[in-house]
Design a protein around this motif. Structure first.
Motif, PDB file in Angstrom:
ATOM      1  N   LEU A   8       2.996  24.691  42.963  1.00  0.00           N
ATOM      2  CA  LEU A   8       3.853  25.870  43.069  1.00  0.00           C
ATOM      3  C   LEU A   8       4.887  25.767  44.187  1.00  0.00           C
ATOM      4  O   LEU A   8       5.872  26.514  44.195  1.00  0.00           O
ATOM      5  CB  LEU A   8       2.996  27.119  43.289  1.00  0.00           C
ATOM      6  CG  LEU A   8       2.129  27.533  42.103  1.00  0.00           C
ATOM      7  CD1 LEU A   8       1.189  28.661  42.506  1.00  0.00           C
ATOM      8  CD2 LEU A   8       2.981  27.926  40.914  1.00  0.00           C
ATOM      9  N   ALA A   9       4.690  24.858  45.127  1.00  0.00           N
ATOM     10  CA  ALA A   9       5.593  24.736  46.268  1.00  0.00           C
ATOM     11  C   ALA A   9       6.955  24.161  45.895  1.00  0.00           C
ATOM     12  O   ALA A   9       7.938  24.397  46.599  1.00  0.00           O
ATOM     13  CB  ALA A   9       4.949  23.861  47.352  1.00  0.00           C
ATOM     14  N   ASP A  10       7.030  23.445  44.790  1.00  0.00           N
ATOM     15  CA  ASP A  10       8.282  22.773  44.418  1.00  0.00           C
ATOM     16  C   ASP A  10       9.160  23.687  43.552  1.00  0.00           C
ATOM     17  O   ASP A  10       8.694  24.217  42.542  1.00  0.00           O
ATOM     18  CB  ASP A  10       7.950  21.492  43.647  1.00  0.00           C
ATOM     19  CG  ASP A  10       9.186  20.693  43.352  1.00  0.00           C
ATOM     20  OD1 ASP A  10       9.836  20.976  42.326  1.00  0.00           O
ATOM     21  OD2 ASP A  10       9.519  19.799  44.147  1.00  0.00           O
ATOM     22  N   PRO A  11      10.436  23.865  43.918  1.00  0.00           N
ATOM     23  CA  PRO A  11      11.309  24.758  43.158  1.00  0.00           C
ATOM     24  C   PRO A  11      11.556  24.298  41.718  1.00  0.00           C
ATOM     25  O   PRO A  11      11.693  25.130  40.826  1.00  0.00           O
ATOM     26  CB  PRO A  11      12.611  24.804  43.962  1.00  0.00           C
ATOM     27  CG  PRO A  11      12.532  23.700  44.941  1.00  0.00           C
ATOM     28  CD  PRO A  11      11.094  23.341  45.120  1.00  0.00           C
ATOM     29  N   THR A  12      11.598  22.997  41.488  1.00  0.00           N
ATOM     30  CA  THR A  12      11.788  22.504  40.116  1.00  0.00           C
ATOM     31  C   THR A  12      10.591  22.865  39.255  1.00  0.00           C
ATOM     32  O   THR A  12      10.739  23.318  38.115  1.00  0.00           O
ATOM     33  CB  THR A  12      12.010  20.977  40.099  1.00  0.00           C
ATOM     34  OG1 THR A  12      13.194  20.674  40.850  1.00  0.00           O
ATOM     35  CG2 THR A  12      12.171  20.456  38.680  1.00  0.00           C
ATOM     36  N   ARG A  13       9.398  22.717  39.802  1.00  0.00           N
ATOM     37  CA  ARG A  13       8.202  23.070  39.031  1.00  0.00           C
ATOM     38  C   ARG A  13       8.140  24.569  38.769  1.00  0.00           C
ATOM     39  O   ARG A  13       7.739  25.004  37.687  1.00  0.00           O
ATOM     40  CB  ARG A  13       6.945  22.565  39.735  1.00  0.00           C
ATOM     41  CG  ARG A  13       6.852  21.033  39.671  1.00  0.00           C
ATOM     42  CD  ARG A  13       5.504  20.522  40.088  1.00  0.00           C
ATOM     43  NE  ARG A  13       5.307  20.471  41.517  1.00  0.00           N
ATOM     44  CZ  ARG A  13       5.606  19.427  42.285  1.00  0.00           C
ATOM     45  NH1 ARG A  13       6.151  18.338  41.777  1.00  0.00           N
ATOM     46  NH2 ARG A  13       5.355  19.464  43.581  1.00  0.00           N
ATOM     47  N   ARG A  14       8.555  25.373  39.729  1.00  0.00           N
ATOM     48  CA  ARG A  14       8.603  26.816  39.489  1.00  0.00           C
ATOM     49  C   ARG A  14       9.616  27.144  38.391  1.00  0.00           C
ATOM     50  O   ARG A  14       9.380  28.016  37.551  1.00  0.00           O
ATOM     51  CB  ARG A  14       8.915  27.578  40.779  1.00  0.00           C
ATOM     52  CG  ARG A  14       7.772  27.538  41.793  1.00  0.00           C
ATOM     53  CD  ARG A  14       7.964  28.536  42.921  1.00  0.00           C
ATOM     54  NE  ARG A  14       9.239  28.429  43.609  1.00  0.00           N
ATOM     55  CZ  ARG A  14       9.467  27.678  44.689  1.00  0.00           C
ATOM     56  NH1 ARG A  14       8.489  26.965  45.230  1.00  0.00           N
ATOM     57  NH2 ARG A  14      10.662  27.667  45.250  1.00  0.00           N
ATOM     58  N   SER A  15      10.724  26.428  38.365  1.00  0.00           N
ATOM     59  CA  SER A  15      11.724  26.626  37.309  1.00  0.00           C
ATOM     60  C   SER A  15      11.163  26.227  35.944  1.00  0.00           C
ATOM     61  O   SER A  15      11.442  26.886  34.933  1.00  0.00           O
ATOM     62  CB  SER A  15      12.992  25.821  37.600  1.00  0.00           C
ATOM     63  OG  SER A  15      13.635  26.314  38.737  1.00  0.00           O
ATOM     64  N   ASP A  18       9.021  29.020  34.808  1.00  0.00           N
ATOM     65  CA  ASP A  18       9.871  30.117  34.324  1.00  0.00           C
ATOM     66  C   ASP A  18      10.370  29.821  32.906  1.00  0.00           C
ATOM     67  O   ASP A  18      10.417  30.717  32.061  1.00  0.00           O
ATOM     68  CB  ASP A  18      11.074  30.336  35.253  1.00  0.00           C
ATOM     69  CG  ASP A  18      10.721  31.079  36.515  1.00  0.00           C
ATOM     70  OD1 ASP A  18       9.691  31.797  36.529  1.00  0.00           O
ATOM     71  OD2 ASP A  18      11.469  30.937  37.502  1.00  0.00           O
ATOM     72  N   HIS A  44       6.743  15.892  37.330  1.00  0.00           N
ATOM     73  CA  HIS A  44       6.550  17.330  37.534  1.00  0.00           C
ATOM     74  C   HIS A  44       5.539  17.897  36.529  1.00  0.00           C
ATOM     75  O   HIS A  44       4.681  18.702  36.894  1.00  0.00           O
ATOM     76  CB  HIS A  44       7.873  18.084  37.419  1.00  0.00           C
ATOM     77  CG  HIS A  44       8.797  17.867  38.575  1.00  0.00           C
ATOM     78  ND1 HIS A  44       8.456  18.167  39.879  1.00  0.00           N
ATOM     79  CD2 HIS A  44      10.065  17.386  38.625  1.00  0.00           C
ATOM     80  CE1 HIS A  44       9.471  17.887  40.679  1.00  0.00           C
ATOM     81  NE2 HIS A  44      10.458  17.404  39.947  1.00  0.00           N
TER      82      HIS A  44
END
Length: 90
Positions: A8-15, A18, A44
């Motif tokens: 969850l810390a990585d912005p690409t993985r959060r994207s 989403d 990822h």
């Protein structure tokens, strides 16, 4: 739980998460939404899968990814317990 927070810390993985909340996607569909290499997307997706945040299913030559909503429910319950609001969990 450490794998979960790392994922969850990585912005690409959060994207990616989403993107998957709008529906199941093939690896190619996920990759086409980002301006990074296929190898990076694969990395990822592996991190997300190992953390239990996504599920995958092979359909022919494609791998279809979907959110593992059970894990998200467990996270919410854990956060409520940390906060001390166990009675509010539904």
């Amino acid at each position: 739980m450490n794998d979960l927070f790392k994922a969850l810390a990585d912005p690409t993985r959060r994207s990616i998460l989403d993107l998957l909340k709008r529906g199941d996607k093939s690896a190619g569909e996920i990759a086409s939404s980002f301006n990074i290499t296929g190898a990076s997307i694969s990395h990822h997706m592996t991190v997300l899968y190992q953390a239990g945040l996504v599920q995958k299913e092979r359909k022919g030559q494609q791998i279809i990814y979907s959110l593992n909503t059970t894990v998200f429910q467990e996270i919410i319950e854990w956060i409520y317990k940390l906060k001390g609001d166990e009675d509010e969990i539904q």
